[in-house]
Design an enzyme around this catalytic site. Sequence first.
Site, PDB file in Angstrom:
ATOM      1  N   LYS A   1      25.187  57.827  37.042  1.00 27.36           N
ATOM      2  CA  LYS A   1      24.401  56.610  36.586  1.00 27.36           C
ATOM      3  C   LYS A   1      23.674  56.635  35.417  1.00 27.36           C
ATOM      4  CE  LYS A   1      21.318  53.117  36.627  1.00 27.36           C
ATOM      5  NZ  LYS A   1      20.202  53.681  35.674  1.00 27.36           N
TER       6      LYS A   1
ATOM      7  N   ASP B   1      23.784  51.193  39.821  1.00 30.72           N
ATOM      8  CA  ASP B   1      22.372  51.393  40.555  1.00 30.72           C
ATOM      9  C   ASP B   1      22.517  50.715  41.977  1.00 30.72           C
ATOM     10  OD1 ASP B   1      21.963  48.929  39.993  1.00 30.72           O
ATOM     11  OD2 ASP B   1      20.485  49.270  38.414  1.00 30.72           O
TER      12      ASP B   1
END
Length: 301
Positions: free
Chosen positions: A225, A244
């Site tokens: 991420k 996310d």
Amino acid sequence: MFYFVRRGRCLDSIDLKGQPLDLDLTLGCGQAFRWRKREDGVWYGVVRDRLIELQVEGNLVYWRTYPDGGRELIVDYLRLTDDVNAANRWLSERDPHIAQLVERFHGMRLLRQDPTEALLSFVCSAANSIPRISAAIEVLASLYGELVCEKRGVCYYAFPKPERLAALEPGVLNVQGSLGFRGENLRMVAQQIVDQSEGWLLGLRNVPYACAHAELVAVRGVGPKIADCVCLFSLDKDEAVPVDTHVRQLAHRLFLPDLKAKSITNAVYRRVVDAFRERYGELAGWAQQYLFYEDLLRSRA
DNA sequence: CGTGGACCTGCATT
DNA sequence: CAATGCAGGTCCA
């Protein structure tokens, strides 16, 4: 604009040439953490070694920097030479939902941030809220960043250099800025940046996305991420899709009805990325940012 | 390969 | 007022 003029020195403007730019959206959509908006509507923030003030009026962006001479910095940071209209058209043709968001969030752009700042900032973002990330970064800058300018009695500081953060005693960053467990991560990642050759991170702009992403996740404390955030917001990788909790949920809602997972495993991460890539190709990151921001507003409502 | 827990902290909700 | 949940994650068993 008139307020700008009265304030006096070094007023200048850049012609947007028909390309949209909305500062509220671009600077407030969660991709950068150091921008604030004044009462008079002027946005200000520190980028690299300068304090920048920005305001958009019609087809012009008015700007000022302290110290002055930051025109190139602004053009680069805001990606003002990009053809955003073309990108938006291309995305809109592929997906009516995106077309609607392009209208609603007209003028939202991706930025070209400093890669080191982006990496260290998003390390602070792990399981944290955006206001707290911003507050923590301001504390770090005021403690460890170099003084950029002093204006009306207020000091503005650059983002701390990794050398400075890496040299701190373990533990101090946990307290400062209320970083908690992110503090030690931050110090370790800073150390790993220092350990790399000079210009390593910036050099990732010149390699393909997959290569840049692979090098970033090899850094301890950096997962997929954060790596994708750095790719998208600072390394010109417009196909990067940071996944996310928001993005996972909206992907489930919009593209992957059978995605049952409640956590983001590597496999889930890949599935979501693939879904974006399949639909939005080389501009998947722009699509992600529109959808992310829509979801962010929805969750704040 | 998927799952569950640990890791800090402050603000919001129950 | 105490307890619980949660926030642009990552690592490890």
